[in-house]
Design a protein around this motif. Structure first.
Motif, PDB file in Angstrom:
ATOM      1  N   PHE A  22       0.835  -1.201   0.000  1.00  0.00           N
ATOM      2  CA  PHE A  22       0.000   0.000   0.000  1.00  0.00           C
ATOM      3  C   PHE A  22       0.867   1.247   0.000  1.00  0.00           C
ATOM      4  O   PHE A  22       0.557   2.238  -0.634  1.00  0.00           O
ATOM      5  CB  PHE A  22      -0.948   0.021   1.206  1.00  0.00           C
ATOM      6  N   SER A  25       2.083   1.834  -3.532  1.00  0.00           N
ATOM      7  CA  SER A  25       1.043   2.310  -4.440  1.00  0.00           C
ATOM      8  C   SER A  25       0.626   3.734  -4.115  1.00  0.00           C
ATOM      9  O   SER A  25       0.273   4.488  -4.999  1.00  0.00           O
ATOM     10  CB  SER A  25      -0.172   1.379  -4.423  1.00  0.00           C
ATOM     11  N   SER A  26       0.674   4.135  -2.837  1.00  0.00           N
ATOM     12  CA  SER A  26       0.267   5.497  -2.500  1.00  0.00           C
ATOM     13  C   SER A  26       1.292   6.508  -2.995  1.00  0.00           C
ATOM     14  O   SER A  26       0.963   7.658  -3.207  1.00  0.00           O
ATOM     15  CB  SER A  26       0.040   5.651  -1.000  1.00  0.00           C
ATOM     16  N   LYS A  39      -9.880   4.984  -8.463  1.00  0.00           N
ATOM     17  CA  LYS A  39      -9.785   3.516  -8.494  1.00  0.00           C
ATOM     18  C   LYS A  39      -8.861   3.009  -7.387  1.00  0.00           C
ATOM     19  O   LYS A  39      -9.145   1.997  -6.747  1.00  0.00           O
ATOM     20  CB  LYS A  39      -9.307   3.033  -9.857  1.00  0.00           C
ATOM     21  N   GLU A  40      -7.767   3.714  -7.166  1.00  0.00           N
ATOM     22  CA  GLU A  40      -6.842   3.323  -6.105  1.00  0.00           C
ATOM     23  C   GLU A  40      -7.528   3.426  -4.737  1.00  0.00           C
ATOM     24  O   GLU A  40      -7.384   2.539  -3.892  1.00  0.00           O
ATOM     25  CB  GLU A  40      -5.593   4.207  -6.147  1.00  0.00           C
ATOM     26  N   ARG A  41      -8.287   4.492  -4.529  1.00  0.00           N
ATOM     27  CA  ARG A  41      -9.034   4.645  -3.280  1.00  0.00           C
ATOM     28  C   ARG A  41     -10.036   3.504  -3.119  1.00  0.00           C
ATOM     29  O   ARG A  41     -10.183   2.925  -2.047  1.00  0.00           O
ATOM     30  CB  ARG A  41      -9.754   5.991  -3.228  1.00  0.00           C
ATOM     31  N   GLN A  42     -10.731   3.171  -4.196  1.00  0.00           N
ATOM     32  CA  GLN A  42     -11.709   2.087  -4.134  1.00  0.00           C
ATOM     33  C   GLN A  42     -11.046   0.764  -3.774  1.00  0.00           C
ATOM     34  O   GLN A  42     -11.606  -0.035  -3.033  1.00  0.00           O
ATOM     35  CB  GLN A  42     -12.472   1.997  -5.451  1.00  0.00           C
ATOM     36  N   GLN A  43      -9.845   0.535  -4.275  1.00  0.00           N
ATOM     37  CA  GLN A  43      -9.116  -0.690  -3.921  1.00  0.00           C
ATOM     38  C   GLN A  43      -8.777  -0.698  -2.432  1.00  0.00           C
ATOM     39  O   GLN A  43      -8.874  -1.739  -1.765  1.00  0.00           O
ATOM     40  CB  GLN A  43      -7.852  -0.827  -4.768  1.00  0.00           C
ATOM     41  N   THR A  44      -8.382   0.445  -1.910  1.00  0.00           N
ATOM     42  CA  THR A  44      -8.097   0.564  -0.482  1.00  0.00           C
ATOM     43  C   THR A  44      -9.347   0.261   0.327  1.00  0.00           C
ATOM     44  O   THR A  44      -9.313  -0.507   1.293  1.00  0.00           O
ATOM     45  CB  THR A  44      -7.566   1.973  -0.142  1.00  0.00           C
ATOM     46  N   LYS A  46     -11.981  -1.439  -0.590  1.00  0.00           N
ATOM     47  CA  LYS A  46     -12.347  -2.854  -0.734  1.00  0.00           C
ATOM     48  C   LYS A  46     -11.484  -3.725   0.169  1.00  0.00           C
ATOM     49  O   LYS A  46     -11.977  -4.702   0.748  1.00  0.00           O
ATOM     50  CB  LYS A  46     -12.231  -3.297  -2.189  1.00  0.00           C
ATOM     51  N   ALA A  47     -10.215  -3.394   0.292  1.00  0.00           N
ATOM     52  CA  ALA A  47      -9.338  -4.148   1.195  1.00  0.00           C
ATOM     53  C   ALA A  47      -9.823  -4.004   2.631  1.00  0.00           C
ATOM     54  O   ALA A  47      -9.873  -4.986   3.385  1.00  0.00           O
ATOM     55  CB  ALA A  47      -7.893  -3.661   1.067  1.00  0.00           C
ATOM     56  N   ALA A  79      -4.211  -0.912   5.541  1.00  0.00           N
ATOM     57  CA  ALA A  79      -4.869   0.078   4.675  1.00  0.00           C
ATOM     58  C   ALA A  79      -5.200   1.346   5.439  1.00  0.00           C
ATOM     59  O   ALA A  79      -5.054   2.458   4.917  1.00  0.00           O
ATOM     60  CB  ALA A  79      -6.128  -0.519   4.059  1.00  0.00           C
TER      61      ALA A  79
END
Length: 161
Positions: A22, A25-26, A39-44, A46-47, A79
């Protein structure tokens, strides 16, 4: 080595790996376009949601093991440790990609930061309860963590249908 020690070591290893991933990626969030940042926020998210879900399944006896729950809470802790500016960069509100972030998030940034900052301590309490092995305490800590997450969603995320 007993199972409890193995579970703790596995959860710690997973948490470290997720934190590293993480964190990497950040670092790219500033260079990404706003839709990619959403999209990156949404992945965070979802995790985080997946982590809570794994613990909930464990608490309810719906097939998740203590190890599954430990991995889930480790993902949540990792996360929630991300910098809120990386998770919620300006310019990623509703209307950008499929963002559900209300513009109020940035208008009331101090509250948003405070809300985000409350998630990791709640997740760490959940992790400690899980390591203690008492499902009733895990259930209480899960409810508190869920409430912490939900409060921010109530204030700063549009309702999804």
């Amino acid at each position: 080595m007993n199972n409890r020690v193995v579970n703790v070591l596995a959860a710690t290893s997973v948490a470290g790996l997720l934190f590293a991933l993480f964190g990497l990626s950040s670092g790219t969030a500033g260079a990404a376009d706003p839709a990619a940042q959403v999209k990156e926020r949404q992945q965070t998210m979802k995790a985080m949601g997946g982590g809570l879900g794994a613990v909930a399944k464990y608490v309810k006896g719906e097939g998740a093991t203590a190890e599954d729950a430990s991995k889930g809470v480790a993902a949540l802790v990792a996360a929630s440790g991300k910098d809120p500016k990386a998770v919620f960069p300006e310019g990623t509100e509703v209307g950008v990609g499929d963002s559900a972030a209300k513009p109020e998030l940035w208008k009331n940034w101090s509250k948003a930061q405070s809300d985000w900052g409350a998630v990791q301590p709640a997740a760490q309490k959940l992790q400690a309860a899980l390591q203690g092995g008492d499902r009733a305490q895990v259930a209480q800590a899960l409810a508190a963590t869920s409430k912490t997450c939900g409060g921010c969603h109530e204030d700063f995320r549009i309702k999804k249908n």
